[in-house]
Motif scaffolding. Structure first.
Motif, PDB file in Angstrom:
ATOM      1  N   PRO A 107       0.847  -1.204   0.000  1.00 51.70           N
ATOM      2  CA  PRO A 107       0.000   0.000   0.000  1.00 51.70           C
ATOM      3  C   PRO A 107       0.877   1.246   0.000  1.00 51.70           C
ATOM      4  N   GLU A 108       0.372   2.271  -0.678  1.00 45.02           N
ATOM      5  CA  GLU A 108       1.121   3.523  -0.731  1.00 45.02           C
ATOM      6  C   GLU A 108       1.083   4.187   0.639  1.00 45.02           C
ATOM      7  N   LYS A 110       0.592   6.858   3.321  1.00 45.17           N
ATOM      8  CA  LYS A 110      -0.271   8.036   3.408  1.00 45.17           C
ATOM      9  C   LYS A 110       0.563   9.203   3.930  1.00 45.17           C
ATOM     10  N   GLY A 111       0.354  10.309   3.344  1.00 45.53           N
ATOM     11  CA  GLY A 111       1.097  11.481   3.821  1.00 45.53           C
ATOM     12  C   GLY A 111       1.412  12.404   2.671  1.00 45.53           C
ATOM     13  N   ARG A 112       2.526  13.115   2.792  1.00 50.31           N
ATOM     14  CA  ARG A 112       2.887  14.123   1.808  1.00 50.31           C
ATOM     15  C   ARG A 112       3.206  13.519   0.446  1.00 50.31           C
ATOM     16  N   SER A 113       3.842  12.345   0.423  1.00 53.36           N
ATOM     17  CA  SER A 113       4.280  11.795  -0.856  1.00 53.36           C
ATOM     18  C   SER A 113       3.099  11.417  -1.752  1.00 53.36           C
ATOM     19  N   SER A 114       1.964  11.069  -1.177  1.00 53.97           N
ATOM     20  CA  SER A 114       0.823  10.693  -2.011  1.00 53.97           C
ATOM     21  C   SER A 114       0.108  11.909  -2.587  1.00 53.97           C
ATOM     22  N   ARG A 115       0.379  13.130  -2.007  1.00 55.99           N
ATOM     23  CA  ARG A 115      -0.287  14.335  -2.485  1.00 55.99           C
ATOM     24  C   ARG A 115       0.488  15.033  -3.586  1.00 55.99           C
ATOM     25  N   ARG A 116       1.691  14.609  -3.827  1.00 53.79           N
ATOM     26  CA  ARG A 116       2.502  15.284  -4.839  1.00 53.79           C
ATOM     27  C   ARG A 116       1.927  15.091  -6.226  1.00 53.79           C
ATOM     28  N   ARG A 117       2.111  16.114  -7.014  1.00 53.35           N
ATOM     29  CA  ARG A 117       1.709  16.012  -8.413  1.00 53.35           C
ATOM     30  C   ARG A 117       2.839  15.403  -9.204  1.00 53.35           C
ATOM     31  N   LYS A 118       2.463  14.608 -10.156  1.00 54.24           N
ATOM     32  CA  LYS A 118       3.475  14.069 -11.051  1.00 54.24           C
ATOM     33  C   LYS A 118       3.686  15.066 -12.172  1.00 54.24           C
ATOM     34  N   ARG A 119       4.928  15.153 -12.613  1.00 56.52           N
ATOM     35  CA  ARG A 119       5.241  16.084 -13.697  1.00 56.52           C
ATOM     36  C   ARG A 119       4.638  15.611 -14.997  1.00 56.52           C
ATOM     37  N   LYS A 120       4.170  16.539 -15.747  1.00 57.30           N
ATOM     38  CA  LYS A 120       3.655  16.233 -17.076  1.00 57.30           C
ATOM     39  C   LYS A 120       4.503  16.991 -18.074  1.00 57.30           C
ATOM     40  N   GLY A 121       4.713  16.384 -19.232  1.00 60.04           N
ATOM     41  CA  GLY A 121       5.502  17.058 -20.261  1.00 60.04           C
ATOM     42  C   GLY A 121       6.952  16.635 -20.170  1.00 60.04           C
ATOM     43  N   PRO A 122       7.755  17.174 -21.075  1.00 63.57           N
ATOM     44  CA  PRO A 122       9.169  16.778 -21.115  1.00 63.57           C
ATOM     45  C   PRO A 122       9.915  17.317 -19.905  1.00 63.57           C
ATOM     46  N   SER A 123      10.871  16.547 -19.461  1.00 63.53           N
ATOM     47  CA  SER A 123      11.664  17.003 -18.321  1.00 63.53           C
ATOM     48  C   SER A 123      12.811  17.857 -18.834  1.00 63.53           C
ATOM     49  N   ASN A 124      13.377  18.627 -17.958  1.00 62.54           N
ATOM     50  CA  ASN A 124      14.472  19.507 -18.332  1.00 62.54           C
ATOM     51  C   ASN A 124      15.818  18.908 -17.964  1.00 62.54           C
ATOM     52  N   ASP A 125      15.861  17.609 -17.724  1.00 64.15           N
ATOM     53  CA  ASP A 125      17.130  16.964 -17.396  1.00 64.15           C
ATOM     54  C   ASP A 125      18.056  17.039 -18.595  1.00 64.15           C
ATOM     55  N   PRO A 126      19.345  17.278 -18.378  1.00 63.24           N
ATOM     56  CA  PRO A 126      20.273  17.328 -19.510  1.00 63.24           C
ATOM     57  C   PRO A 126      20.399  15.973 -20.204  1.00 63.24           C
ATOM     58  N   ALA A 127      20.104  14.873 -19.498  1.00 60.43           N
ATOM     59  CA  ALA A 127      20.222  13.553 -20.116  1.00 60.43           C
ATOM     60  C   ALA A 127      19.113  13.312 -21.131  1.00 60.43           C
TER      61      ALA A 127
END
Length: 155
Positions: A107-108, A110-127
């Motif tokens: 089970p996931e 409960k707390g702050r980590s479950s409320r985070r939004r997942k990033r959408k779109g391309p990431s800005n990582d140099p890799a």
């Protein structure tokens, strides 16, 4: 006059030759029998006299689907029915008792980590950024895949 050692050697050699002769004769007889049976089956198959040949009598029921024994579970579907088409049904497979069960999903938390939004779109990582040199080495399909070229028009 022969010594006892020479007599023993001669007797052992004679015994080994007799055993080898008997073994060879048995092997030859078994191979001859196997080839004879195979030849008889081939002749019977050409003439249609095998035990599994289709009946040639017009009064006998014509059975074109199966030859040989039929499993009891499939007999009603294949032999005892008046269907004109074959019905293939995949049986439900049960897990064998020796196969372990898959692990239960954790089970996931409960707390702050479950409320985070997942990033959408391309990431800005140099890799994840494709350099112009990499783009130049790519095929046309690779450039279309990564969105560097416009897809061709299909008009």
């Amino acid at each position: 006059m022969l010594t006892e050692e020479e007599l023993t050697e001669t007797a052992l050699l004679r015994y080994a030759q007799q055993r080898a002769t008997k073994w060879g004769a048995d092997r030859f007889a078994a191979e001859f029998h196997r080839r004879d049976l195979e030849e008889r089956w081939l002749v019977a198959a050409r003439s249609g006299t095998t035990p599994y040949a289709a009946p040639t009598d017009e009064m006998a029921p014509s059975h074109t689907g199966l030859s040989g024994p039929v499993e009891a579970g499939a007999q009603e579907n294949a032999v005892g029915s008046d269907r004109t088409e074959a019905r293939m049904v995949r049986p439900a497979h049960a897990r064998h008792s020796s196969v372990p069960r898959p692990p239960a999903p954790e089970p996931e938390p409960k707390g702050r980590s479950s409320r985070r939004r997942k990033r959408k779109g391309p990431s800005n990582d140099p890799a994840s950024v494709i350099t112009p040199a990499e783009a130049a080495r790519m095929s046309a399909a690779g450039r279309r895949l990564y969105g560097l070229d416009d897809p061709p028009d299909r008009d």
